[in-house]
Design an enzyme around this catalytic site. Structure first.
Site, PDB file in Angstrom:
ATOM      1  N   GLU A 114      -6.866  -7.952  -1.075  1.00  0.00           N
ATOM      2  CA  GLU A 114      -7.233  -7.691   0.323  1.00  0.00           C
ATOM      3  C   GLU A 114      -8.657  -7.221   0.388  1.00  0.00           C
ATOM      4  OE1 GLU A 114      -5.307  -4.951   2.932  1.00  0.00           O
ATOM      5  OE2 GLU A 114      -3.337  -5.772   2.530  1.00  0.00           O
ATOM      6  N   GLU A 135       0.783  -1.248   0.000  1.00  0.00           N
ATOM      7  CA  GLU A 135       0.000   0.000   0.000  1.00  0.00           C
ATOM      8  C   GLU A 135       0.808   1.287   0.000  1.00  0.00           C
ATOM      9  OE1 GLU A 135      -2.929  -0.382   3.135  1.00  0.00           O
ATOM     10  OE2 GLU A 135      -4.054  -1.887   2.017  1.00  0.00           O
TER      11      GLU A 135
HETATM   12  C1  BMA Z   1      -4.844  -3.270   4.908  1.00  0.00           C
HETATM   13  C2  BMA Z   1      -3.622  -4.005   5.369  1.00  0.00           C
HETATM   14  C3  BMA Z   1      -3.269  -3.767   6.794  1.00  0.00           C
HETATM   15  C4  BMA Z   1      -4.458  -3.557   7.665  1.00  0.00           C
HETATM   16  C5  BMA Z   1      -5.719  -3.931   6.964  1.00  0.00           C
HETATM   17  C6  BMA Z   1      -6.940  -3.678   7.764  1.00  0.00           C
HETATM   18  O1  BMA Z   1      -4.643  -2.054   4.405  1.00  0.00           O
HETATM   19  O2  BMA Z   1      -2.569  -3.815   4.507  1.00  0.00           O
HETATM   20  O3  BMA Z   1      -2.390  -2.701   6.883  1.00  0.00           O
HETATM   21  O4  BMA Z   1      -4.304  -4.241   8.835  1.00  0.00           O
HETATM   22  O5  BMA Z   1      -5.837  -3.198   5.802  1.00  0.00           O
HETATM   23  O6  BMA Z   1      -7.097  -2.320   8.058  1.00  0.00           O
END
Ligand code: BMA
Length: 834
Positions: A508, A410
């Site tokens: 993610e 990120e």
């Molecule tokens: C994302 C991950 C982590 C974080 C998660 C939840 O951005 O890369 O940095 O724990 O979200 O917020």
């Protein structure tokens, strides 16, 4: 001669200021005064934190002392918090974020040290910036060379067929690089390299005569050619076997052999690695609107079902706890996952981890260890990063499980969107970004491995470079038409599929819930609800969890007992994650061709509210059971759009099979009985390794035509192979209205242990659950003061038969503990739905 001496050093320390650790060397090996010079000269101590010593915190280098007739190794450390603070004084400008959000209760300037970034606290984790030696330290003494790492690149070549009708032969070409170290610059090394691919090819002997480089290293290159028919492919979990072959190398020194003061027994250096024959492509072809983004493994396009991995513990030495790592990877494999992303705020994992990933067929998306921050780009920092990448990637490159490298988590999107107030100085930070990731890390990765796909960040636009600025930063790294996305909706109701949109690959996404295991961590007189609050590091605290539950169920969340809060939060997480994952999975082959869903996150570093599917104590949250079904190799997706139109999809991850004749059945139930009140059936041809649309149904119209009341009905879906209409291969469900005001009653749930056996410390019982009317999301918890970890065969399920059995298994050393009904607690959602 090569002797390895292991120091078994205890836990990392949490210290303030500078401290020295003195480690007595093993008693049976005494450095004699006259040998000491030689030994010390040849000592190899890997440097750079993400190596074996947290060298970033070593204030003075390693010293030896010789007293009491014993040798001591003395290493001085300094508190990482202090060390990071000290570095800020040397900076010409600030490297943000200086500190984590206050709610993390964290420490500052994590990004100035090459150390597990999340050890300074994260939104799911505590601050425990440890220091010390966290792996066994070896002193290697040799008067020849040592084989450090072996990497290889695989390619296939075809021999053209000689005559028409001949089958053309294909060979694997394996180009190995063997990295050796002598510890001495320009050392003349002469000897024989003996290598083989065990049982397949070799042994071969190759004589070598070379000089080491300025770092005392040499790279020996050999090639092996193998007929493709002589070996089998390595496949990811669910697609075939994980065939592994052993490559063995020995070095027989022809010079050191003459050195008289060492015994001949020691002139061999040797190393072996496991390798797997597989090809990996990250396909990024032009599509109508953007580029595709998917993995092709051994020529097969594969939808990546997976999750994100954070360190299994906050203290690095505990990562050596092989039981915890093994159980987590087994749980991932058993839940039908085939990819884990090792996220950039953790560590490069142990050899043990990658070996298991190879064995279980879990592909690894490997981030480099940079996350959610800007980083320095001065010469010293870049040099240490280069050493780190070289050390780590040479170590792990040979694992067939590793599918891809990404430079950070990120950081590109953070810079583009100015998360850390870098906007007014964009060029400065963007130029640092370019130096670190584009010019240093990517370049170093490419020099070690030309075969694996590399991304400069996650999320990123992958191969799409047209809208990158001169620093390599995209206009929108989260563009869903290119590369991967991270997606966390806020302000929409995630129990509905309309909250989500397709993307090429979601690396993610996820939802928080509370774990169950609070009783093991709460102190006497402490309130669990307060502890939950304290450990909640999300800047929006519990508000997202509460909003999601209260938007869908009539309940005042804050008034509930902690156990009910845990239950509802886990149900809510499971529903939302299921729906979002199904949106991605059904996107295979459609206009977006979504080809990956890696939910955030598999595991935890402590008992705390988090996005994980497995609690820190190893027990599964409800979502872990659900995701196992969502990711099953054959499954059905029941997708309801905003107009209440249902589309049913059949999903197959099967390869090497024909089109299958299958049937989806919809059974309609009323909440007050187990009787099926209507059945619909659709036959369809399930295409292998793809998504097949089965049918559409206007739910409201259907219910209206049949005179069924939305409040009274449950729709259950079953997938059958046409050769067997008795055993369903997969199932799914729909609450046709909302989760509120249902005509549902208390199911009057009772349970007994229908069998209860303990043998050799393994306890297995069968829980028989009886109900009078259908029960929604039956949730079993097992509470026993001596048994912390247990496995259930199912949890969080809809029960629509009067009796259902669930298996419970746990370790019961010497079968010493009795299990009574009090140990079980079983909840249903029924009372919240009426
Ligand atoms: C994302 C991950 C982590 C974080 C998660 C939840 O951005 O890369 O940095 O724990 O979200 O917020």
């Amino acid at each position: 001669m090569r002797i390895a001496i292991l120091f078994l050093i205890s836990a990392c320390l949490l210290l303030h200021g500078t401290e020295a650790i003195s480690v007595p060397l093993r008693n049976d090996w005494i450095l004699k005064n006259d040998e000491r010079d030689i030994e010390i000269k040849n000592i190899q101590i890997p440097s750079g934190i993400f190596s074996d010593l947290e060298a970033a915190n070593i204030t003075e280098s390693i010293l030896f002392s010789y007293n009491d007739g014993k040798n001591h190794l003395i290493i001085k450390f300094q508190s990482p918090v202090e060390a990071a603070k000290k570095i800020t004084k040397t900076l010409q400008y600030s490297i943000p974020p200086e500190c984590p959000p206050k709610i993390y209760n964290g420490e500052c300037h994590m990004n100035l040290l090459r150390k597990m970034q999340s050890s300074f606290a994260w939104d799911w984790g505590l601050a425990a910036p440890s220091m010390g030696i966290w792996r066994n330290v070896e002193i290697e003494i040799y008067d020849s060379i040592n084989i450090r790492d072996i990497t290889y690149e695989l390619s296939k070549i075809s021999e053209p067929a000689l005559e028409e009708g001949d089958v053309c032969e294909e060979d694997w070409i394996i180009n190995f690089k063997i990295f050796v170290e002598s510890g001495i610059q320009n050392a003349h090394v002469k000897g024989a390299l003996i290598y083989e691919l065990s049982g397949i090819s070799g042994p071969y002997t190759q004589h070598m005569d070379f000089k080491t480089n300025k770092n005392g290293e040499g790279i020996l290159k050999v090639t092996i050619r193998v007929k493709t028919t002589d070996v089998n492919y390595w496949w990811p979990n669910g697609f075939g076997k994980q065939n592994l072959y052993q490559f063995k190398v020995k070095w027989k020194d022809e010079r050191a052999n003459d050195v008289s003061f060492h015994t001949k027994l020691y002139y061999f250096a040797e190393k072996s690695i496991n390798l797997g024959f597989r090809t990996i492509e990250l396909v990024q072809d032009r599509m109508d609107n953007g580029l595709s983004f998917y993995f092709r493994i051994n020529g097969i396009d594969i939808f990546m079902k997976g999750s994100n991995w954070i360190p299994a513990h906050i203290l690095p030495e505990k990562l050596e706890d092989t039981t915890a790592v093994k159980e987590l990877l087994q749980a991932a494999r058993d839940a039908n996952l085939l990819m884990l992303r090792i996220w950039g705020g953790g560590v490069y994992e142990s050899d043990y981890f990658y070996n298991l990933a190879d064995e279980y067929g879990i592909l690894i998306w490997q981030d480099m260890m940079f996350a959610c921050a800007m980083y320095p780009a001065d010469e010293k920092f870049l040099k240490s990063v280069k050493t780190e990448i070289r050390h780590q990637i040479r170590r792990i490159q040979h694992h067939p499980s590793i599918a891809l490298f990404a430079d950070n988590n990120e950081n590109e999107v953070a810079l583009r969107q100015g998360w850390y107030a870098t906007g007014s100085n964009y060029s400065l930070y963007a130029s640092d970004y370019n130096k670190l990731y584009v010019k240093t890390i990517t370049k170093e990765l490419m020099s070690i491995d030309n075969n694996r796909p590399i991304l400069t960040s996650s999320p990123s636009n992958g191969a799409w470079i047209q809208d990158k600025d001169k620093f390599g930063i995209s206009v929108d790294p989260q563009n869903q038409h290119f590369g991967d996305i991270h997606f966390y909706p806020i302000g929409t109701n995630s129990w509905h599929s309309q909250s989500f949109h397709q993307a090429r690959f979601a690396s993610e996404y996820g939802f928080q819930s509370f774990p169950q295991g609070w009783k093991d961590v709460v102190k006497q007189n402490e309130s669990i609800l307060e502890l939950i609050q304290h450990r909640q590091h999300h800047p929006m605290r519990n508000s997202l969890i509460i909003a999601l539950v209260q938007e869908n169920i009539k309940v005042e969340f804050n008034k509930l007992e902690w156990e009910d809060q845990v239950y509802l939060s886990q149900i809510s997480q499971a529903i939302a994650l299921k729906i979002e994952t199904e949106v991605y999975r059904k996107g295979r082959g459609n206009f977006m061709n979504t080809m990956g869903a890696l939910y955030w996150q598999l595991n935890d570093v402590w008992t705390a509210p988090s996005w994980s599917s497995i609690e820190f104590n190893g027990n599964f949250k409800i979502v872990h059971f659900w995701i196992t079904q969502v990711f099953a190799p054959l499954s059905i997706i029941t997708h309801v759009n905003a107009m209440n139109k249902l589309t049913i999809y059949g999903v197959s991850d099967e390869i090497n099979v024909q089109v299958k004749k299958m049937t989806v059945k919809m059974n309609v139930f009323k909440w007050n009985s187990f009787n099926i009140i209507d059945v619909l059936e659709w036959k369809f041809d399930m295409q292998p390794n793809s998504v097949t649309e089965v049918t559409n149904l206007e739910i409201s119209k259907y219910l209206h035509d049949k005179n069924f009341n939305v409040r009274e009905c449950l729709l259950m879906f079953y997938l059958y192979d046409d050769s067997d209409h008795i055993t369903a291969i997969a199932n799914n469900f729909i609450f046709p209205g909302t989760y509120q005001n249902l005509s549902i009653s208390d199911p009057n749930l009772r349970f007994t242990f229908s069998s209860n056996k303990c043998e050799n410390g393994k306890h297995r019982t069968s829980i028989e659950i009886k109900i009078d009317t259908p029960a929604v999301f039956v949730y079993i918890t097992f509470n026993h003061k001596n048994i912390k970890k247990y496995r259930l065969s199912n949890n969080g399920f809809i029960q629509i038969s009067s009796i259902q059995n669930v298996e419970l298994a746990f370790d019961n050393p010497n079968c010493q503990w009795n299990i009574t009904n009090d140990a079980l607690n079983i909840k249903t959602l029924n009372k919240y739905l009426s």
